[in-house]
Design a protein around this motif. Structure first.
Motif, PDB file in Angstrom:
ATOM      1  N   TRP A 119      36.854  43.489  23.249  1.00  0.00           N
ATOM      2  CA  TRP A 119      35.644  44.311  23.322  1.00  0.00           C
ATOM      3  C   TRP A 119      34.885  44.052  24.613  1.00  0.00           C
ATOM      4  O   TRP A 119      34.271  44.937  25.178  1.00  0.00           O
ATOM      5  CB  TRP A 119      34.770  43.997  22.106  1.00  0.00           C
ATOM      6  N   LEU A 120      34.988  42.810  25.094  1.00  0.00           N
ATOM      7  CA  LEU A 120      34.290  42.461  26.331  1.00  0.00           C
ATOM      8  C   LEU A 120      34.970  43.044  27.561  1.00  0.00           C
ATOM      9  O   LEU A 120      34.309  43.373  28.532  1.00  0.00           O
ATOM     10  CB  LEU A 120      34.224  40.934  26.488  1.00  0.00           C
ATOM     11  N   GLY A 172      29.782  37.405  17.035  1.00  0.00           N
ATOM     12  CA  GLY A 172      29.410  38.726  17.529  1.00  0.00           C
ATOM     13  C   GLY A 172      28.242  38.657  18.491  1.00  0.00           C
ATOM     14  O   GLY A 172      28.241  39.307  19.544  1.00  0.00           O
ATOM     15  N   LEU A 214      38.288  36.580  14.895  1.00  0.00           N
ATOM     16  CA  LEU A 214      37.251  37.322  15.602  1.00  0.00           C
ATOM     17  C   LEU A 214      37.320  37.192  17.119  1.00  0.00           C
ATOM     18  O   LEU A 214      37.125  38.186  17.829  1.00  0.00           O
ATOM     19  CB  LEU A 214      35.871  36.858  15.139  1.00  0.00           C
ATOM     20  N   ALA A 223      29.424  37.215  21.792  1.00  0.00           N
ATOM     21  CA  ALA A 223      30.082  38.223  22.628  1.00  0.00           C
ATOM     22  C   ALA A 223      29.052  39.137  23.290  1.00  0.00           C
ATOM     23  O   ALA A 223      29.193  39.502  24.463  1.00  0.00           O
ATOM     24  CB  ALA A 223      31.062  39.035  21.791  1.00  0.00           C
ATOM     25  N   ARG A 272      39.623  39.564  19.060  1.00  0.00           N
ATOM     26  CA  ARG A 272      39.145  40.949  18.960  1.00  0.00           C
ATOM     27  C   ARG A 272      37.900  41.166  19.798  1.00  0.00           C
ATOM     28  O   ARG A 272      37.736  42.199  20.433  1.00  0.00           O
ATOM     29  CB  ARG A 272      38.860  41.292  17.504  1.00  0.00           C
ATOM     30  N   LEU A 273      37.004  40.187  19.791  1.00  0.00           N
ATOM     31  CA  LEU A 273      35.777  40.304  20.583  1.00  0.00           C
ATOM     32  C   LEU A 273      36.076  40.186  22.075  1.00  0.00           C
ATOM     33  O   LEU A 273      35.385  40.803  22.889  1.00  0.00           O
ATOM     34  CB  LEU A 273      34.762  39.260  20.148  1.00  0.00           C
ATOM     35  N   ARG A 275      28.407  39.568  27.287  1.00  0.00           N
ATOM     36  CA  ARG A 275      28.399  40.897  27.911  1.00  0.00           C
ATOM     37  C   ARG A 275      27.120  41.099  28.735  1.00  0.00           C
ATOM     38  O   ARG A 275      27.166  41.625  29.838  1.00  0.00           O
ATOM     39  CB  ARG A 275      28.536  41.955  26.826  1.00  0.00           C
TER      40      ARG A 275
END
Length: 96
Positions: free
Chosen positions: A94-95, A30, A87, A33, A90-91, A37
């Motif tokens: 998100w990015l 997390g 993960l 990521a 999914r991450l 970002r």
């Protein structure tokens, strides 16, 4: 009672490693990521500081699992690798 290797049963070491490994994976990947970002948005300093904090904390946590016992360390690293496969996709979404 201290959590030392002789006092802990094998099943307790494995459970400790699995729970810690999943929690470590969530925190580690997390924060990775988040750093990516920040780098993509040009925020270099906070991203680098996050990297400088993330890696030693992971090393300390794995060292703590090693002190708890070999089974805890192996279960923790196995849980981290298993959680990574869940993960990272999914991450990555998100990015995007």
């Amino acid at each position: 009672m201290a959590l030392d290797a002789p006092a802990m049963t094998l099943s307790l070491q494995i459970m400790l490693g699995l729970v810690a490994g999943i929690m470590l994976a969530i925190a580690h990947f997390g924060s990775l990521a988040l750093a990516v970002r920040w780098l993509a948005r040009g925020r270099m300093r906070p991203a680098m500081l996050l990297h400088l904090a993330r890696l030693p904390l992971l090393g300390l946590a794995l060292f703590g699992l090693a002190l708890a016992g070999a089974a805890a360390l192996l279960a923790g690293t196995a849980a981290m690798m298993a959680a990574r496969t869940v993960l990272l996709p999914r991450l990555a979404g998100w990015l995007g």
